[in-house]
Scaffold this motif. Structure first.
Motif, PDB file in Angstrom:
ATOM      1  N   THR A   1       0.839  -1.194   0.000  1.00  0.00           N
ATOM      2  CA  THR A   1       0.000   0.000   0.000  1.00  0.00           C
ATOM      3  C   THR A   1       0.875   1.244   0.000  1.00  0.00           C
ATOM      4  OG1 THR A   1      -1.668  -1.185   1.281  1.00  0.00           O
ATOM      5  CG2 THR A   1      -1.852   1.201   1.229  1.00  0.00           C
TER       6      THR A   1
ATOM      7  N   TRP B   1       4.773   3.456 -10.263  1.00  0.00           N
ATOM      8  CA  TRP B   1       3.711   2.783  -9.532  1.00  0.00           C
ATOM      9  C   TRP B   1       3.059   1.632 -10.296  1.00  0.00           C
ATOM     10  CZ3 TRP B   1       5.017   4.124  -5.046  1.00  0.00           C
ATOM     11  CH2 TRP B   1       5.399   5.434  -4.737  1.00  0.00           C
TER      12      TRP B   1
ATOM     13  N   GLN C   1      -5.202  -0.079 -10.487  1.00  0.00           N
ATOM     14  CA  GLN C   1      -5.389  -0.934  -9.302  1.00  0.00           C
ATOM     15  C   GLN C   1      -4.198  -0.903  -8.342  1.00  0.00           C
ATOM     16  OE1 GLN C   1      -6.379  -4.468 -11.496  1.00  0.00           O
ATOM     17  NE2 GLN C   1      -8.552  -3.958 -11.523  1.00  0.00           N
ATOM     18  N   VAL C   2      -3.711   0.307  -8.116  1.00  0.00           N
ATOM     19  CA  VAL C   2      -2.635   0.493  -7.136  1.00  0.00           C
ATOM     20  C   VAL C   2      -3.299   0.613  -5.763  1.00  0.00           C
ATOM     21  CG1 VAL C   2      -0.758   2.016  -6.366  1.00  0.00           C
ATOM     22  CG2 VAL C   2      -1.145   1.645  -8.821  1.00  0.00           C
ATOM     23  N   ASP C   3      -2.831  -0.162  -4.826  1.00  0.00           N
ATOM     24  CA  ASP C   3      -3.379  -0.150  -3.478  1.00  0.00           C
ATOM     25  C   ASP C   3      -2.811   1.066  -2.736  1.00  0.00           C
ATOM     26  OD1 ASP C   3      -4.767  -1.019  -1.263  1.00  0.00           O
ATOM     27  OD2 ASP C   3      -3.223  -2.438  -0.639  1.00  0.00           O
ATOM     28  N   TYR C   4      -3.670   1.982  -2.328  1.00  0.00           N
ATOM     29  CA  TYR C   4      -3.189   3.188  -1.654  1.00  0.00           C
ATOM     30  C   TYR C   4      -4.078   3.571  -0.488  1.00  0.00           C
ATOM     31  CZ  TYR C   4      -6.868   5.636  -4.247  1.00  0.00           C
ATOM     32  OH  TYR C   4      -8.081   6.023  -4.758  1.00  0.00           O
ATOM     33  N   GLU C   5      -3.479   4.349   0.406  1.00  0.00           N
ATOM     34  CA  GLU C   5      -4.213   4.937   1.513  1.00  0.00           C
ATOM     35  C   GLU C   5      -4.231   6.438   1.258  1.00  0.00           C
ATOM     36  OE1 GLU C   5      -3.649   5.908   6.242  1.00  0.00           O
ATOM     37  OE2 GLU C   5      -2.374   4.374   5.341  1.00  0.00           O
TER      38      GLU C   5
ATOM     39  N   GLN D   1       1.184   5.496   0.381  1.00  0.00           N
ATOM     40  CA  GLN D   1       0.531   6.639   1.015  1.00  0.00           C
ATOM     41  C   GLN D   1       0.288   7.661  -0.079  1.00  0.00           C
ATOM     42  OE1 GLN D   1       0.116   5.092   4.251  1.00  0.00           O
ATOM     43  NE2 GLN D   1       0.216   7.196   4.873  1.00  0.00           N
TER      44      GLN D   1
ATOM     45  N   THR E   1       3.047  10.981  -3.347  1.00  0.00           N
ATOM     46  CA  THR E   1       2.774   9.543  -3.322  1.00  0.00           C
ATOM     47  C   THR E   1       4.027   8.835  -2.818  1.00  0.00           C
ATOM     48  OG1 THR E   1       1.397   9.962  -5.270  1.00  0.00           O
ATOM     49  CG2 THR E   1       1.762   7.665  -4.672  1.00  0.00           C
TER      50      THR E   1
ATOM     51  N   ASP F   1      -6.514   4.378  -9.264  1.00  0.00           N
ATOM     52  CA  ASP F   1      -7.684   3.498  -9.284  1.00  0.00           C
ATOM     53  C   ASP F   1      -7.700   2.632 -10.545  1.00  0.00           C
ATOM     54  OD1 ASP F   1      -8.619   4.471  -6.844  1.00  0.00           O
ATOM     55  OD2 ASP F   1      -9.947   5.947  -7.773  1.00  0.00           O
TER      56      ASP F   1
ATOM     57  N   LYS G   1      -5.391  10.304  -8.533  1.00  0.00           N
ATOM     58  CA  LYS G   1      -6.213   9.301  -7.841  1.00  0.00           C
ATOM     59  C   LYS G   1      -6.899   8.396  -8.863  1.00  0.00           C
ATOM     60  CE  LYS G   1      -9.807   8.933  -4.282  1.00  0.00           C
ATOM     61  NZ  LYS G   1     -10.645   7.952  -4.959  1.00  0.00           N
TER      62      LYS G   1
END
Length: 118
Positions: free
Chosen positions: A2, A117, A25-29, A4, A98, A22, A18
């Motif tokens: 994940t 990414w 399919q990059v896992d982010y918080e 940041q 990021t 999406d 963002k």
């Protein structure tokens, strides 16, 4: 893993970044850069990890940057002073920011996101 994703929801560039995350399919918080800005310690780690000069982390087109007259102040500022400015207000940070385990991107350029990414 994940990442940041420090962003300001009203910022068009942040929205594009963002959307890219999406779609790929990059896992982010997602972290609101103004409500929860990174601390001075976190910023130092990000800057070191990025290998970019400190000045690259400033939102030079922001109102706050102009109000504080940072264009002139940063010419002679130490790294410590720059960190103090950056940590003092999320609006002074170039966004989105990021942050992954070993890499950091500042702002949004599609080709940079592709390389970093994807």
């Amino acid at each position: 893993m994940t990442v940041q994703f420090y962003w300001y929801p009203k910022c068009g560039t942040c929205q594009k970044a963002k959307k890219w995350l999406d779609e790929h399919q990059v896992d982010y918080e997602a972290v609101h850069i103004v409500d929860n800005p990174p601390s001075k310690t976190e910023l130092k780690k990000m800057i070191d990890k990025s290998s970019l000069p400190y000045k690259k982390f400033f939102n030079t087109s922001g109102k706050k940057y102009r109000e504080l007259g940072l264009k002139d102040k940063l010419k002679d500022a130490t790294e410590e002073e720059m960190l103090d400015y950056l940590a003092s207000d999320g609006m002074l940070l170039k966004r989105p920011l990021t942050v992954g385990k070993d890499q950091v991107t500042v702002g949004f350029k599609e080709e940079t996101f592709e390389q970093t990414w994807n």
